[in-house]
Motif scaffolding. Structure first.
Motif, PDB file in Angstrom:
ATOM      1  N   LYS A  95       0.851  -1.199   0.000  1.00  0.00           N
ATOM      2  CA  LYS A  95       0.000   0.000   0.000  1.00  0.00           C
ATOM      3  C   LYS A  95       0.884   1.245   0.000  1.00  0.00           C
ATOM      4  CE  LYS A  95      -4.232  -1.804   1.766  1.00  0.00           C
ATOM      5  NZ  LYS A  95      -4.607  -2.562   2.920  1.00  0.00           N
ATOM      6  N   ALA A  96       1.930   1.222   0.843  1.00  0.00           N
ATOM      7  CA  ALA A  96       2.812   2.394   0.937  1.00  0.00           C
ATOM      8  C   ALA A  96       3.518   2.653  -0.397  1.00  0.00           C
ATOM      9  CB  ALA A  96       3.837   2.175   2.040  1.00  0.00           C
ATOM     10  N   MET A  97       3.723   1.606  -1.192  1.00  0.00           N
ATOM     11  CA  MET A  97       4.403   1.773  -2.486  1.00  0.00           C
ATOM     12  C   MET A  97       3.410   2.086  -3.615  1.00  0.00           C
ATOM     13  SD  MET A  97       7.621   1.567  -1.901  1.00  0.00           S
ATOM     14  CE  MET A  97       8.414   1.289  -3.464  1.00  0.00           C
ATOM     15  N   LEU A  98       2.178   2.385  -3.235  1.00  0.00           N
ATOM     16  CA  LEU A  98       1.137   2.855  -4.168  1.00  0.00           C
ATOM     17  C   LEU A  98       0.914   1.897  -5.354  1.00  0.00           C
ATOM     18  CD1 LEU A  98       2.164   6.666  -4.344  1.00  0.00           C
ATOM     19  CD2 LEU A  98       0.705   5.532  -2.664  1.00  0.00           C
ATOM     20  N   GLY A  99       1.025   0.615  -5.096  1.00  0.00           N
ATOM     21  CA  GLY A  99       0.731  -0.373  -6.149  1.00  0.00           C
ATOM     22  C   GLY A  99       1.917  -0.686  -7.054  1.00  0.00           C
ATOM     23  N   CYS A 100       3.041   0.029  -6.874  1.00  0.00           N
ATOM     24  CA  CYS A 100       4.199  -0.193  -7.779  1.00  0.00           C
ATOM     25  C   CYS A 100       4.799  -1.589  -7.597  1.00  0.00           C
ATOM     26  CB  CYS A 100       5.301   0.810  -7.501  1.00  0.00           C
ATOM     27  SG  CYS A 100       4.789   2.479  -7.769  1.00  0.00           S
ATOM     28  N   MET A 101       4.753  -2.132  -6.376  1.00  0.00           N
ATOM     29  CA  MET A 101       5.373  -3.437  -6.144  1.00  0.00           C
ATOM     30  C   MET A 101       4.610  -4.543  -6.870  1.00  0.00           C
ATOM     31  SD  MET A 101       7.882  -2.388  -4.497  1.00  0.00           S
ATOM     32  CE  MET A 101       8.731  -3.932  -4.526  1.00  0.00           C
ATOM     33  N   THR A 102       3.281  -4.442  -6.848  1.00  0.00           N
ATOM     34  CA  THR A 102       2.459  -5.465  -7.515  1.00  0.00           C
ATOM     35  C   THR A 102       2.793  -5.488  -9.008  1.00  0.00           C
ATOM     36  OG1 THR A 102       0.772  -4.754  -5.961  1.00  0.00           O
ATOM     37  CG2 THR A 102       0.055  -6.269  -7.680  1.00  0.00           C
ATOM     38  N   GLN A 103       2.874  -4.284  -9.556  1.00  0.00           N
ATOM     39  CA  GLN A 103       3.192  -4.160 -10.991  1.00  0.00           C
ATOM     40  C   GLN A 103       4.601  -4.710 -11.284  1.00  0.00           C
ATOM     41  OE1 GLN A 103       2.641  -0.023 -11.748  1.00  0.00           O
ATOM     42  NE2 GLN A 103       2.826  -0.323 -13.945  1.00  0.00           N
ATOM     43  N   GLN A 104       5.550  -4.366 -10.402  1.00  0.00           N
ATOM     44  CA  GLN A 104       6.942  -4.791 -10.600  1.00  0.00           C
ATOM     45  C   GLN A 104       7.077  -6.313 -10.514  1.00  0.00           C
ATOM     46  OE1 GLN A 104       9.537  -2.999 -11.553  1.00  0.00           O
ATOM     47  NE2 GLN A 104      10.843  -4.828 -11.521  1.00  0.00           N
ATOM     48  N   ARG A 105       6.387  -6.912  -9.545  1.00  0.00           N
ATOM     49  CA  ARG A 105       6.469  -8.371  -9.390  1.00  0.00           C
ATOM     50  C   ARG A 105       5.899  -9.064 -10.622  1.00  0.00           C
ATOM     51  NH1 ARG A 105       4.037  -7.330  -4.114  1.00  0.00           N
ATOM     52  NH2 ARG A 105       5.728  -6.840  -2.675  1.00  0.00           N
ATOM     53  N   LYS A 106       4.851  -8.456 -11.201  1.00  0.00           N
ATOM     54  CA  LYS A 106       4.239  -9.041 -12.396  1.00  0.00           C
ATOM     55  C   LYS A 106       5.261  -8.997 -13.555  1.00  0.00           C
ATOM     56  CE  LYS A 106      -0.213  -8.872 -14.695  1.00  0.00           C
ATOM     57  NZ  LYS A 106      -0.197  -8.182 -15.967  1.00  0.00           N
ATOM     58  N   ILE A 107       5.939  -7.860 -13.674  1.00  0.00           N
ATOM     59  CA  ILE A 107       6.951  -7.720 -14.745  1.00  0.00           C
ATOM     60  C   ILE A 107       8.040  -8.787 -14.555  1.00  0.00           C
ATOM     61  CG2 ILE A 107       8.833  -6.218 -15.577  1.00  0.00           C
ATOM     62  CD1 ILE A 107       7.008  -3.816 -14.871  1.00  0.00           C
ATOM     63  N   MET A 108       8.484  -8.950 -13.305  1.00  0.00           N
ATOM     64  CA  MET A 108       9.569  -9.903 -13.038  1.00  0.00           C
ATOM     65  C   MET A 108       9.095 -11.338 -13.303  1.00  0.00           C
ATOM     66  SD  MET A 108      11.094  -8.032  -9.676  1.00  0.00           S
ATOM     67  CE  MET A 108      12.657  -8.850  -9.380  1.00  0.00           C
TER      68      MET A 108
END
Ligand SMILES: C[S@@+](CC[C@H](N)C(=O)[O-])C[C@H]1O[C@@H](n2cnc3c(N)ncnc32)[C@H](O)[C@@H]1O
Length: 297
Positions: A95-108
């Motif tokens: 939540k603190a990363m404003l959704g960027c981690m979810t997107q990044q994990r998907k890319i990886m």
């Protein structure tokens, strides 16, 4: 081959029974967050000077954790070592990363391609390991130093094998994996141990195997362009900058100062692609063949 999990090798460690693992109840578990006194202690801990965590070092899973990791990273009460706060951290971080981690994990997860066996180091709550499984990797392992985070990960993602290990001492045989991922791990380690971890990653990766690394970008620390405050990007920059300056990240400056391309090259990896945006710096690397035609490591 043995049968401790699908595709497991006889040389693999046997994951413990996380569901029945007794972990020490720490002071952070005893905070009564529904009472004013408990809430006060919680916020005082978030805002005060971070300390070493308090744990019974006689527990076998605690004894092996390196001292540098036993700190209150991100100002969390008792760091990653409590049942309750570490559970909150798993959701709170995203939540603190404003959704960027979810997107990044998907890319990886999509970038490991047709890798069959994948290892996620510093897996935390196991979200990247799970994304790798969902993207089609047949056999996914996640390792981390915090047994509390691993216990949550094992409960949430039973399809993944979770084992407690340091990135700098991996309990797997040579060339065991087709790909290795590390998401927001290396900036939490002193440079000496990052080099050891990279050497271990090279050892457990098969020839030509891929290493994907995502870490906080140093760009968020750059001066904010105040003339652009009408843009959403400027507010994002301010948000991530304040967070980066406020969080207890004892080794992040050392990480930012490292010449990453030289670090990866010297560790035996060739850079395939690199992107650097606020808040994530992302590297896709490949284990380099050795000069004599074989493969390094
Ligand atoms: C910021 S969290 C990231 C967790 C996860 N990769 C994610 O993306 O949500 C960093 C994790 O690295 C783990 N860690 C720190 N030092 C480690 C080491 N030497 N070996 C393995 N894990 C480590 C911490 O316990 C923590 O779970």
């Amino acid at each position: 081959m043995t049968s401790n999990c699908r595709g497991a090798l006889a040389s693999d460690p046997v994951p413990p029974d996380w569901a029945n693992m007794e972990l020490e109840t720490t002071w952070a578990d005893e905070l009564r967050l529904n009472r004013p006194g408990g809430l006060y202690r919680f916020f005082r801990s978030l805002l005060s000077c971070p300390k070493q965590v308090q744990l019974d070092r006689s527990h076998p899973l605690i004894r092996t954790i390196p001292k540098y990791a036993l700190q209150e990273f991100h100002n969390l009460p008792n760091g990653n070592y409590s049942r309750r706060i570490s559970r909150g951290y798993i959701t709170g971080f995203d939540k603190a990363m404003l959704g960027c981690m979810t997107q990044q994990r998907k890319i990886m997860a999509e970038s490991v391609g047709d890798a069959r066996a994948v290892l996620d180091i510093g897996t935390g709550g196991g979200k990247l390991a799970w994304a790798l499984h969902q993207a089609g990797a047949e056999e996914v392992w996640g390792v981390d130093v915090s047994p509390y985070l691993l216990q949550h990960a094992a409960q949430d993602y039973p399809q993944v094998q979770f084992y407690q290990a340091c990135a700098e001492s991996l309990p797997f045989s040579n060339q065991r994996f087709d790909a290795v991922t590390a998401c927001f791990l290396f900036h939490e380690m002193p440079p000496k141990y990052i080099r050891q971890a990279l050497s271990e990653v090279k050892r457990v990766l098969r020839p030509g195997g891929r290493l994907l690394v995502a870490e906080p970008s140093a760009r968020q620390l750059a001066p904010v362009c105040w003339k652009r405050l009408w843009q959403k990007q400027a507010w994002r920059h301010i948000y991530f900058k304040v967070m980066a300056l406020r969080m207890h990240e004892p080794f992040i400056n050392a990480w930012h100062e490292l010449d990453k391309q030289a670090l990866f090259y010297e560790a035996g990896f060739d850079l395939e692609s690199h992107s650097d945006a606020i808040p994530i710096n992302y590297y896709s690397l490949k284990k380099r063949p050795s000069a004599h035609g074989g493969v390094v490591g």
